[in-house]
Design a protein around this motif. Structure first.
Motif, mmCIF file in Angstrom:
data_model
loop_
_atom_site.group_PDB
_atom_site.id
_atom_site.type_symbol
_atom_site.label_atom_id
_atom_site.label_comp_id
_atom_site.label_asym_id
_atom_site.label_seq_id
_atom_site.Cartn_x
_atom_site.Cartn_y
_atom_site.Cartn_z
ATOM 1 N N GLY A 16 0.805 -1.206 0.000
ATOM 2 C CA GLY A 16 0.000 0.000 0.000
ATOM 3 C C GLY A 16 0.836 1.254 0.000
ATOM 4 O O GLY A 16 0.520 2.231 -0.675
ATOM 5 N N ARG A 17 1.920 1.263 0.764
ATOM 6 C CA ARG A 17 2.798 2.442 0.802
ATOM 7 C C ARG A 17 3.429 2.673 -0.561
ATOM 8 O O ARG A 17 3.619 3.819 -0.968
ATOM 9 C CB ARG A 17 3.879 2.249 1.878
ATOM 10 N N GLU A 18 3.765 1.621 -1.272
ATOM 11 C CA GLU A 18 4.290 1.781 -2.623
ATOM 12 C C GLU A 18 3.196 2.254 -3.581
ATOM 13 O O GLU A 18 3.472 2.979 -4.546
ATOM 14 C CB GLU A 18 4.878 0.460 -3.125
ATOM 15 N N ALA A 19 1.961 1.847 -3.325
ATOM 16 C CA ALA A 19 0.857 2.194 -4.225
ATOM 17 C C ALA A 19 0.443 3.646 -4.087
ATOM 18 O O ALA A 19 -0.089 4.230 -5.043
ATOM 19 C CB ALA A 19 -0.343 1.287 -3.956
ATOM 20 N N LEU A 20 0.664 4.262 -2.930
ATOM 21 C CA LEU A 20 0.170 5.615 -2.711
ATOM 22 C C LEU A 20 0.749 6.623 -3.704
ATOM 23 O O LEU A 20 -0.020 7.396 -4.309
ATOM 24 C CB LEU A 20 0.448 6.047 -1.265
ATOM 25 N N PRO A 21 2.073 6.678 -3.951
ATOM 26 C CA PRO A 21 2.576 7.613 -4.972
ATOM 27 C C PRO A 21 2.032 7.311 -6.370
ATOM 28 O O PRO A 21 1.853 8.226 -7.170
ATOM 29 C CB PRO A 21 4.095 7.410 -4.924
ATOM 30 N N PHE A 22 1.772 6.036 -6.652
ATOM 31 C CA PHE A 22 1.186 5.660 -7.944
ATOM 32 C C PHE A 22 -0.187 6.307 -8.101
ATOM 33 O O PHE A 22 -0.483 6.939 -9.127
ATOM 34 C CB PHE A 22 1.087 4.136 -8.031
ATOM 35 N N VAL A 23 -1.022 6.174 -7.074
ATOM 36 C CA VAL A 23 -2.378 6.715 -7.152
ATOM 37 C C VAL A 23 -2.350 8.240 -7.177
ATOM 38 O O VAL A 23 -3.105 8.885 -7.928
ATOM 39 C CB VAL A 23 -3.235 6.200 -5.978
ATOM 40 N N VAL A 24 -1.480 8.846 -6.369
ATOM 41 C CA VAL A 24 -1.377 10.311 -6.372
ATOM 42 C C VAL A 24 -0.917 10.807 -7.740
ATOM 43 O O VAL A 24 -1.365 11.844 -8.227
ATOM 44 C CB VAL A 24 -0.434 10.797 -5.256
ATOM 45 N N THR A 25 -0.033 10.055 -8.394
ATOM 46 C CA THR A 25 0.410 10.423 -9.740
ATOM 47 C C THR A 25 -0.745 10.344 -10.730
ATOM 48 O O THR A 25 -0.903 11.211 -11.597
ATOM 49 C CB THR A 25 1.562 9.516 -10.196
ATOM 50 N N VAL A 26 -1.565 9.292 -10.635
ATOM 51 C CA VAL A 26 -2.745 9.186 -11.504
ATOM 52 C C VAL A 26 -3.608 10.437 -11.356
ATOM 53 O O VAL A 26 -4.007 11.069 -12.343
ATOM 54 C CB VAL A 26 -3.566 7.924 -11.167
#
Length: 395
Positions: A205-215
């Protein structure tokens, strides 16, 4: 590397902004077809970064960049016969897009490979400035040749990319050891992952957060990128719109490097609030219309882009044990998802606003999204236990 980054975008943006003119006016494709071609090409260019990252892991960063530049050189060269054939021109565009997809993750990874974490903000911001300098100068440099001598323009850009490829061949190979992205316990900086946030679902989840914020960041930003021309040119002039774009790119070049260390030191929560807040304010000013509103709105959107795009990349690197090329490939995929969603939603929303003669309301709706979407995201993150800040300011 920085000089090549400038030349790559100089050559690319000498051609790509005028592809719609080539396809529609010279080759006779309908606007609907042109829009579909450009949308798919953009999706390939962004989302293909995952393929570029995988190739970099298999053959190395320098070799991947050389392959990518060879593909782009072939693409720009193919535009020359494509001046008389829609099918060849579309194929050339997709070659160029594939080359960009392969190149960018390897390019960023090569810059930060082996660098200390404290050096990454300066390296990435300098790279961004070099790219944006080329973006600013490419369109005006090519304008005299687009309609009169397009074949000479495309051939010249192909020669430029071939020369850049030869320059890349002189780069030293990366000698640092590769790290398995599935490896547990140790990041690329040698720090051990400890605590709930770094294991099991929390680590993912911590790795996914920058991904989602970038989207979300790219989703909001691309409304400005896609639809400002439709809004600004009738209300001001084409020359003012061109000046806004050039000023925007120049501001990125000048402002990003000196702000990089400050951005790196921001808590992620603060960066998200500041970045999306600046974008929301910028969209609201654009809704006011006129030269002052559009100009000031562009400045605020530039600030939002500087903060969010750089911070998201830095956070993605810091949170992942994967090689940098893999991280940047994922970030490009996130950008592709955001750009595609923005294109689909924006076209419908702008059309409705135009039919109702309420086009300023389009920008106000985007401004509202800029405020609401990150708030909803952070609520979801808190519920899943992913938003607890560490002592160094990360969520």
């Amino acid at each position: 590397m920085l000089a090549c980054s400038f030349l790559i975008t100089l050559g690319s943006f000498a051609v790509l902004p005028y592809v719609s003119v080539l396809l529609h006016q010279r080759l006779g494709l309908g606007l609907g077809t042109v829009g579909a071609v450009l949308a798919v090409a953009s999706l390939v260019q962004f989302s293909g970064g995952v393929v570029g990252a995988a190739l970099a892991r298999r053959i190395g960063l320098r070799a991947t960049m050389l392959v990518a530049l060879a593909v782009r050189t072939a693409g720009f060269a193919a535009f020359v016969p494509g001046l008389g054939s829609p099918a060849v021109a579309v194929g050339a565009l997709f070659l160029v897009s594939c080359g960009a997809a392969l190149y960018l993750p390897a390019n960023k990874a090569y810059l930060v490979e082996g660098a200390k974490e404290s050096e990454r903000p300066k390296l990435l911001s300098a790279s961004g400035s070099a790219f944006n300098a080329g973006i600013a100068l490419g369109p005006p440099a090519a304008a005299p040749f687009v309609l009169t001598s397009p074949g000479v323009l495309f051939a010249g850009v192909a020669v430029l990319f071939a020369a850049v490829g030869l320059g890349h061949a002189l780069l030293p190979p990366v000698t640092g050891p590769a790290v398995d992205p599935a490896a547990e316990g140790t990041s690329r900086t040698g720090r051990e992952h400890t605590g709930r946030g770094h294991t099991g679902r929390g680590h993912t989840g911590r790795e996914a957060l920058p991904f989602v914020v970038t989207v979300l960041s790219v989703y909001v930003f691309m409304f400005f990128q896609h639809y400002l021309a439709l809004y600004a040119v009738p209300r001001t002039s084409a020359s003012f719109y061109g000046a806004v774009l050039m000023g925007y790119a120049c501001l990125l070049v000048v402002a990003q490097p000196p702000l990089s260390e400050w951005i790196a030191g921001l808590a992620y929560r603060t960066a998200i609030r500041l970045g999306f807040g600046a974008m929301a304010a910028g969209m609201a000013l654009i809704a006011a219309g006129g030269h002052p509103g559009i100009g000031a709105g562009a400045v605020l959107l530039c600030l939002g882009e500087i903060v969010l795009f750089l911070k998201n990349d830095l956070e993605a690197l810091a949170r992942s044990s994967a090689p940098p090329a893999t991280v940047f490939g994922r970030q490009r995929l996130a950008a592709g998802i955001g750009a595609f969603a923005s294109g689909v939603a924006g076209g419908q929303l702008y059309g409705v606003a135009e039919d109702m003669d309420l086009v300023p309301g389009f920008w106000l709706a985007v401004s509202l999204q800029s405020l609401v979407l990150p708030v909803l995201l952070m609520r979801v993150a808190r519920r899943r236990g992913l938003s607890r800040e560490t002592p160094d300011g990360r969520l």
